[in-house]
Design a protein around this motif. Structure first.
Motif, PDB file in Angstrom:
ATOM      1  N   THR A 145       0.826  -1.203   0.000  1.00 15.03           N
ATOM      2  CA  THR A 145       0.000   0.000   0.000  1.00 15.03           C
ATOM      3  C   THR A 145       0.861   1.253   0.000  1.00 15.03           C
ATOM      4  OG1 THR A 145      -1.762  -1.152   1.204  1.00 15.03           O
ATOM      5  CG2 THR A 145      -1.797   1.254   1.254  1.00 15.03           C
ATOM      6  N   THR A 148       2.204   2.459  -3.388  1.00 14.54           N
ATOM      7  CA  THR A 148       1.271   3.031  -4.357  1.00 14.54           C
ATOM      8  C   THR A 148       0.581   4.280  -3.815  1.00 14.54           C
ATOM      9  OG1 THR A 148      -0.508   1.557  -3.574  1.00 14.54           O
ATOM     10  CG2 THR A 148       0.828   0.787  -5.431  1.00 14.54           C
ATOM     11  N   VAL A 149       1.058   4.795  -2.698  1.00 19.87           N
ATOM     12  CA  VAL A 149       0.447   5.984  -2.115  1.00 19.87           C
ATOM     13  C   VAL A 149       0.709   7.184  -3.021  1.00 19.87           C
ATOM     14  CG1 VAL A 149       2.440   6.694  -0.730  1.00 19.87           C
ATOM     15  CG2 VAL A 149       0.131   7.232   0.053  1.00 19.87           C
ATOM     16  N   THR A 150      -0.210   8.122  -3.025  1.00 18.30           N
ATOM     17  CA  THR A 150      -0.106   9.295  -3.886  1.00 18.30           C
ATOM     18  C   THR A 150       1.043  10.199  -3.442  1.00 18.30           C
ATOM     19  OG1 THR A 150      -2.473   9.256  -4.336  1.00 18.30           O
ATOM     20  CG2 THR A 150      -1.327  11.331  -4.740  1.00 18.30           C
ATOM     21  N   ALA A 157      -0.786  15.597  -7.930  1.00 21.21           N
ATOM     22  CA  ALA A 157      -0.980  14.276  -7.339  1.00 21.21           C
ATOM     23  C   ALA A 157      -0.650  13.184  -8.354  1.00 21.21           C
ATOM     24  CB  ALA A 157      -2.426  14.121  -6.862  1.00 21.21           C
ATOM     25  N   HIS A 158       0.185  12.221  -7.934  1.00 21.53           N
ATOM     26  CA  HIS A 158       0.564  11.094  -8.791  1.00 21.53           C
ATOM     27  C   HIS A 158       0.349   9.821  -7.993  1.00 21.53           C
ATOM     28  CE1 HIS A 158       2.352  13.924 -11.623  1.00 21.53           C
ATOM     29  NE2 HIS A 158       2.960  14.491 -10.603  1.00 21.53           N
ATOM     30  N   ALA A 159      -0.553   8.966  -8.478  1.00 26.24           N
ATOM     31  CA  ALA A 159      -0.935   7.777  -7.714  1.00 26.24           C
ATOM     32  C   ALA A 159       0.033   6.617  -7.894  1.00 26.24           C
ATOM     33  CB  ALA A 159      -2.335   7.337  -8.122  1.00 26.24           C
ATOM     34  N   ARG A 160       0.477   6.352  -9.130  1.00 23.76           N
ATOM     35  CA  ARG A 160       1.397   5.259  -9.436  1.00 23.76           C
ATOM     36  C   ARG A 160       0.876   3.916  -8.923  1.00 23.76           C
ATOM     37  NH1 ARG A 160       5.954   2.397  -8.138  1.00 23.76           N
ATOM     38  NH2 ARG A 160       7.561   2.316  -9.754  1.00 23.76           N
ATOM     39  N   ARG A 161      -0.368   3.616  -9.291  1.00 26.87           N
ATOM     40  CA  ARG A 161      -0.976   2.359  -8.825  1.00 26.87           C
ATOM     41  C   ARG A 161      -0.778   1.206  -9.810  1.00 26.87           C
ATOM     42  NH1 ARG A 161      -5.069   6.134  -7.269  1.00 26.87           N
ATOM     43  NH2 ARG A 161      -5.137   6.362  -5.004  1.00 26.87           N
ATOM     44  N   ASP A 165      -0.077   4.388 -14.889  1.00 24.71           N
ATOM     45  CA  ASP A 165      -0.118   5.635 -14.126  1.00 24.71           C
ATOM     46  C   ASP A 165       1.245   6.320 -14.150  1.00 24.71           C
ATOM     47  OD1 ASP A 165      -2.751   5.368 -13.395  1.00 24.71           O
ATOM     48  OD2 ASP A 165      -2.332   4.424 -11.469  1.00 24.71           O
TER      49      ASP A 165
END
Length: 236
Positions: A145, A148-150, A157-161, A165
């Motif tokens: 978790t 993949t935090v923003t 804001a960049h999530a990178r999930r 992304d």
């Protein structure tokens, strides 16, 4: 330095000149700044904004070591910007060389153009991929978790999930922690330096600490002969 930072933020943007000064005599090579940067920007494997170069000087038995933190130089004449075919990297209004993750096509021409090796590529790797099953490795779910935090580089804001992304598939680099600076906080590397070797501020403020330091006779910049005009200064 924070009081000076707040004073600089009260001025018009065009009147500021952000610079970083690193005292090589005080750096102990602890890599605390590197880790702070990784934690602040949630950097994945292979992406490092502030490595510390370990240099050996002299010949045995008269050998010493010197540690050289090497962030992005934030050049006033950056060679990386002109080679980008889609204008994804540019100097923003704060004088910081920025990467537009949405515009970047991942060609990596800027990596080749940077004479300081200050750019890396985000391949989408994570530390928890292909590791022991979550049931066996304690804290695996929490770690996944965290990866993949923003994040909020460049104030966005960049999530990178997942692999689609941004900034996955993009070039990434140090940005002087502008998302912190513009909120009145010093860069993460500055606040965690145990040797008090890293300084940051407005060089256009004659009363600032950085202005005093860059006026010293023992100041130098890396590869000055290239004419890149770096904004990172070293005391030696």
């Amino acid at each position: 330095m924070r009081a000076e930072l707040l004073r600089a933020l009260a001025k018009p943007v065009a009147e500021r000149r952000w610079v970083m000064v690193i005292d090589l005599r005080a750096c102990v090579g602890c890599h605390g700044c590197t880790i702070a940067c990784v934690a602040e920007n949630k950097l994945p494997p292979g992406v490092v904004y502030r490595p510390v170069i370990d240099e050996e000087i002299g010949r045995y038995p008269n050998v010493t070591r010197r540690f050289i933190p090497r962030p992005c130089m934030q050049c006033d004449n950056p060679p990386c910007t002109g080679v980008c075919p889609v204008s994804a990297t540019f100097t923003n209004e704060h004088g910081v060389v920025e990467v537009d993750y949405e515009q970047c096509i991942g060609c990596r021409a800027c990596i080749a153009a940077c004479p300081y090796g200050a750019r890396t590529f985000d391949f989408g790797y994570t530390y928890t991929a292909d590791t022991t099953s979550p049931g066996v490795m304690f804290g695996a779910d929490q770690a996944a978790t965290y990866e993949t935090v923003t994040t909020f580089e460049y104030g966005k804001a960049h999530a990178r999930r997942n692999l689609h992304d941004s900034p996955v598939g993009n070039v990434r680099k140090c940005h002087f922690c502008m998302h912190r600076v513009l909120n009145g906080q010093l860069p993460a590397c500055v606040t965690t330096c145990i040797g008090r070797a890293t300084f940051f501020g407005d060089a256009n403020d004659p009363d600032s600490l950085v202005s005093e330091l860059i006026a010293k006779p023992n100041v130098m910049r890396l590869k000055e002969d290239l004419g890149t005009e770096p904004r990172v200064y070293y005391l030696q």
